[in-house]
Design an enzyme around this catalytic site. Structure first.
Site, PDB file in Angstrom:
ATOM      1  N   ILE A  18       0.842  -1.205   0.000  1.00 61.19           N
ATOM      2  CA  ILE A  18       0.000   0.000   0.000  1.00 61.19           C
ATOM      3  C   ILE A  18       0.876   1.253   0.000  1.00 61.19           C
ATOM      4  O   ILE A  18       0.565   2.252  -0.644  1.00 61.19           O
ATOM      5  CB  ILE A  18      -0.979  -0.022   1.195  1.00 61.19           C
ATOM      6  CG1 ILE A  18      -1.802  -1.319   1.168  1.00 61.19           C
ATOM      7  CG2 ILE A  18      -1.906   1.184   1.154  1.00 61.19           C
ATOM      8  CD1 ILE A  18      -2.611  -1.573   2.439  1.00 61.19           C
ATOM      9  N   ASN A  38      12.714  -0.330   6.439  1.00 62.26           N
ATOM     10  CA  ASN A  38      13.863  -1.181   6.792  1.00 62.26           C
ATOM     11  C   ASN A  38      13.952  -2.419   5.889  1.00 62.26           C
ATOM     12  O   ASN A  38      14.803  -3.275   6.106  1.00 62.26           O
ATOM     13  CB  ASN A  38      13.813  -1.591   8.272  1.00 62.26           C
ATOM     14  CG  ASN A  38      12.697  -2.568   8.582  1.00 62.26           C
ATOM     15  OD1 ASN A  38      11.910  -2.922   7.709  1.00 62.26           O
ATOM     16  ND2 ASN A  38      12.633  -3.009   9.832  1.00 62.26           N
ATOM     17  N   ASP A  56      14.802   2.000  10.435  1.00 58.88           N
ATOM     18  CA  ASP A  56      13.792   1.321  11.247  1.00 58.88           C
ATOM     19  C   ASP A  56      13.012   2.394  12.011  1.00 58.88           C
ATOM     20  O   ASP A  56      13.602   3.384  12.474  1.00 58.88           O
ATOM     21  CB  ASP A  56      14.527   0.387  12.224  1.00 58.88           C
ATOM     22  CG  ASP A  56      13.578  -0.556  12.940  1.00 58.88           C
ATOM     23  OD1 ASP A  56      13.663  -1.772  12.697  1.00 58.88           O
ATOM     24  OD2 ASP A  56      12.757  -0.079  13.761  1.00 58.88           O
ATOM     25  N   SER A 122      -6.754  -0.441  10.771  1.00 63.82           N
ATOM     26  CA  SER A 122      -7.319  -1.649  10.188  1.00 63.82           C
ATOM     27  C   SER A 122      -8.719  -1.902  10.723  1.00 63.82           C
ATOM     28  O   SER A 122      -9.032  -1.561  11.878  1.00 63.82           O
ATOM     29  CB  SER A 122      -6.418  -2.824  10.574  1.00 63.82           C
ATOM     30  OG  SER A 122      -7.043  -4.048  10.275  1.00 63.82           O
ATOM     31  N   TYR A 149      -2.577  -8.395  16.691  1.00 63.79           N
ATOM     32  CA  TYR A 149      -2.426  -7.425  15.601  1.00 63.79           C
ATOM     33  C   TYR A 149      -3.451  -6.298  15.749  1.00 63.79           C
ATOM     34  O   TYR A 149      -3.102  -5.105  15.748  1.00 63.79           O
ATOM     35  CB  TYR A 149      -2.596  -8.128  14.248  1.00 63.79           C
ATOM     36  CG  TYR A 149      -2.764  -7.164  13.109  1.00 63.79           C
ATOM     37  CD1 TYR A 149      -1.698  -6.381  12.673  1.00 63.79           C
ATOM     38  CD2 TYR A 149      -4.008  -6.989  12.481  1.00 63.79           C
ATOM     39  CE1 TYR A 149      -1.860  -5.466  11.643  1.00 63.79           C
ATOM     40  CE2 TYR A 149      -4.173  -6.084  11.456  1.00 63.79           C
ATOM     41  CZ  TYR A 149      -3.099  -5.317  11.041  1.00 63.79           C
ATOM     42  OH  TYR A 149      -3.262  -4.408  10.034  1.00 63.79           O
ATOM     43  N   LYS A 153      -3.037  -2.137  16.544  1.00 70.83           N
ATOM     44  CA  LYS A 153      -3.563  -1.044  15.701  1.00 70.83           C
ATOM     45  C   LYS A 153      -4.443  -0.111  16.538  1.00 70.83           C
ATOM     46  O   LYS A 153      -4.371   1.113  16.400  1.00 70.83           O
ATOM     47  CB  LYS A 153      -4.332  -1.611  14.510  1.00 70.83           C
ATOM     48  CG  LYS A 153      -3.427  -2.199  13.450  1.00 70.83           C
ATOM     49  CD  LYS A 153      -2.561  -1.116  12.815  1.00 70.83           C
ATOM     50  CE  LYS A 153      -1.493  -1.653  11.901  1.00 70.83           C
ATOM     51  NZ  LYS A 153      -0.553  -0.606  11.445  1.00 70.83           N
ATOM     52  N   HIS A 197      -3.366 -13.906   1.560  1.00 71.29           N
ATOM     53  CA  HIS A 197      -4.605 -13.242   1.144  1.00 71.29           C
ATOM     54  C   HIS A 197      -5.310 -13.974   0.005  1.00 71.29           C
ATOM     55  O   HIS A 197      -4.676 -14.572  -0.861  1.00 71.29           O
ATOM     56  CB  HIS A 197      -4.300 -11.795   0.729  1.00 71.29           C
ATOM     57  CG  HIS A 197      -3.859 -10.953   1.882  1.00 71.29           C
ATOM     58  ND1 HIS A 197      -2.574 -10.471   2.004  1.00 71.29           N
ATOM     59  CD2 HIS A 197      -4.521 -10.551   2.978  1.00 71.29           C
ATOM     60  CE1 HIS A 197      -2.492  -9.793   3.133  1.00 71.29           C
ATOM     61  NE2 HIS A 197      -3.652  -9.820   3.746  1.00 71.29           N
ATOM     62  N   PHE A 216     -11.907 -21.398   3.114  1.00 71.89           N
ATOM     63  CA  PHE A 216     -12.011 -21.605   4.561  1.00 71.89           C
ATOM     64  C   PHE A 216     -13.450 -21.512   5.052  1.00 71.89           C
ATOM     65  O   PHE A 216     -13.857 -20.522   5.644  1.00 71.89           O
ATOM     66  CB  PHE A 216     -11.144 -20.584   5.306  1.00 71.89           C
ATOM     67  CG  PHE A 216      -9.663 -20.706   5.040  1.00 71.89           C
ATOM     68  CD1 PHE A 216      -9.040 -21.943   4.931  1.00 71.89           C
ATOM     69  CD2 PHE A 216      -8.875 -19.561   4.910  1.00 71.89           C
ATOM     70  CE1 PHE A 216      -7.674 -22.047   4.693  1.00 71.89           C
ATOM     71  CE2 PHE A 216      -7.509 -19.652   4.676  1.00 71.89           C
ATOM     72  CZ  PHE A 216      -6.911 -20.898   4.558  1.00 71.89           C
TER      73      PHE A 216
HETATM   74  N1  UDP Z   1      -9.774 -17.137   2.452  1.00 69.39           N
HETATM   75  C1  UDP Z   1      -9.941 -18.432   1.983  1.00 69.39           C
HETATM   76  N2  UDP Z   1      -8.834 -19.118   1.580  1.00 69.39           N
HETATM   77  C2  UDP Z   1      -7.560 -18.593   1.627  1.00 69.39           C
HETATM   78  C3  UDP Z   1      -7.405 -17.267   2.106  1.00 69.39           C
HETATM   79  C4  UDP Z   1      -8.538 -16.562   2.509  1.00 69.39           C
HETATM   80  O1  UDP Z   1     -11.061 -18.941   1.931  1.00 69.39           O
HETATM   81  O2  UDP Z   1      -6.592 -19.282   1.273  1.00 69.39           O
HETATM   82  C5  UDP Z   1     -10.955 -16.376   2.899  1.00 69.39           C
HETATM   83  C6  UDP Z   1     -10.879 -15.955   4.370  1.00 69.39           C
HETATM   84  O3  UDP Z   1     -11.449 -16.964   5.183  1.00 69.39           O
HETATM   85  C7  UDP Z   1     -11.720 -14.686   4.361  1.00 69.39           C
HETATM   86  C8  UDP Z   1     -11.479 -14.098   2.954  1.00 69.39           C
HETATM   87  O4  UDP Z   1     -10.980 -15.172   2.173  1.00 69.39           O
HETATM   88  O5  UDP Z   1     -13.093 -15.000   4.462  1.00 69.39           O
HETATM   89  C9  UDP Z   1     -10.466 -12.978   2.936  1.00 69.39           C
HETATM   90  O6  UDP Z   1      -9.280 -13.417   3.603  1.00 69.39           O
HETATM   91  P1  UDP Z   1      -7.915 -12.621   3.516  1.00 69.39           P
HETATM   92  O7  UDP Z   1      -6.874 -13.426   4.246  1.00 69.39           O
HETATM   93  O8  UDP Z   1      -7.634 -12.264   2.091  1.00 69.39           O
HETATM   94  O9  UDP Z   1      -8.208 -11.261   4.273  1.00 69.39           O
HETATM   95  P2  UDP Z   1      -8.767 -10.980   5.768  1.00 69.39           P
HETATM   96  O10 UDP Z   1     -10.234 -10.756   5.605  1.00 69.39           O
HETATM   97  O11 UDP Z   1      -8.438 -12.147   6.622  1.00 69.39           O
HETATM   98  O12 UDP Z   1      -8.059  -9.738   6.167  1.00 69.39           O
END
Ligand code: UDP
Length: 350
Positions: A18, A38, A56, A122, A149, A153, A197, A216
């Protein structure tokens, strides 16, 4: 701070995803970014729109030297650790870098009378408790982070707000939802190591460059059973930083503002968008839920409009995914400057 006044902006973490997009947006708006990083997770190749200082954020003397050397007039503070899972294993590092580092940035700004700060916060500050699970999130909603985390924040925001009250700094904390996509002109984009992500993992799976995607959980209480997120194009996010830098805030003013589109997209919708962008089905399988994933995280972005005069201009998932695909096919990603896929340095160097 008036629109049109040229700022020299120290961009901590400006070699990251970003940060690099924001450095470009600052440059294009007539400001001068000075990247301070860094390189623990950022990339030297991503610093293209102004000077680079290797440093840093916990090194206060180096920060004040950088402010002096470049005549810095404002700071955008991105530098920090971002992996939620790792924050559970290493809360010590997260508090040191994210909160201690922010204290260092504030102290250097105060020592040199730098009056304006924009801070990377965040949606993780909200957590899940105390709100309707599927309702858009407003800034005043309860803050109950579900990870170290998110705790760091929220602590960073509170430290900054107290600093504004006590010392007359003015600051905007931007609470990011799901940053995604890449600058369409190519050459910069997302390159986390490890990548966790959804969009880059789905594209890698679709291109055959990564393992099949694990989805997931598909048993959430949402329209299609998969989680809803608010994906915000990184160029829109960069523009929000420029708007926050230029927003007319009084001395001592502090604002915390959601940066999202207001539209929730399900994991299945994202996979379908990747299917369409690549012209083939994305290999994936449904797995168990990931610990701590709330069913829905969608911004109510109305305060960003009223306070910053900012709204998302690229809310389409097609555009976000299309730009992410273009980046992953760009020579700078992986094949060119290999640093974009370099392994992260050891914890000790952070
Ligand atoms: N997700 C998933 N499989 C992956 C990574 C993410 O199904 O390998 C899903 C995760 O459960 C969430 C969405 O994708 O519902 C976005 O996840 P990400 O890690 O991109 O961002 P977050 O919302 O956790 O900041």
């Amino acid at each position: 701070m008036n629109r049109g006044t040229r700022q020299v902006v120290l961009v901590t973490g400006g070699a990251g995803y970003i940060g690099a997009h924001t450095a470009k947006a600052l440059y294009e708006r007539g400001h001068q970014p000075v990247v301070y990083d860094n390189l623990s997770s950022g990339f030297r190749e991503a610093v293209r729109w102004g000077p680079f200082v290797h440093g840093d954020i916990r090194d206060r003397a180096r920060l004040t030297d950088a402010i002096d050397a470049h005549g810095v007039t404002a700071v955008i503070h991105f530098a920090g650790l971002i992996e939620v899972g790792r924050s559970v294993a290493r809360p010590d590092l997260f508090w040191d870098v994210n909160v201690g580092g922010t204290a260092g940035v504030l102290e250097a700004m105060r020592a040199r009378n730098v009056p304006r700060l924009v801070f990377s916060s965040s949606a993780a500050v909200y957590g899940q408790s105390g709100r309707d699970a599927l309702a858009p999130i407003r800034e005043a909603d309860p803050k109950a982070p579900s990870s170290p985390y998110g705790d760091t924040k929220l602590a960073g925001e509170r430290l900054i707000e107290a600093h504004c009250r006590a010392f007359g700094l003015s600051a905007v904390a931007l609470r990011y939802f799901n940053a995604a996509g890449a600058d369409p002109s190519g050459g910069i984009g997302e390159a986390h190591e490890p990548e966790t992500h959804l969009i880059p993992l789905a594209i890698a799976a679709g291109l055959g460059a990564g393992s099949p995607l694990t989805l997931f959980g598909d048993d959430f209480d949402t329209p299609d059973g998969t989680c809803l997120r608010d994906y915000i194009h990184v160029c829109d996010l960069a523009a929000a930083h420029v708007a926050a830098l230029e927003a007319p805030l009084p001395a001592g003013g502090f604002e915390a503002v959601n940066v999202g589109t207001g539209h929730g997209r399900s994991v299945r919708e994202v996979i379908q968008a990747v299917d369409r962008a690549l012209g083939r089905p994305t290999p994936h399988a449904v797995g168990p839920r990931r610990a701590g994933d709330p069913p829905s995280l969608v911004a109510d972005p109305s305060r960003a409009r009223s306070v910053l005069g900012w709204t998302a201009t690229r809310p389409s998932l097609e555009e976000i995914v299309g730009d992410a695909v273009r980046w992953e096919r760009h020579p700078a990603y992986g094949a060119g400057p290999r640093a974009f896929r370099a392994p992260r340095v050891a914890d000790a160097a952070e």
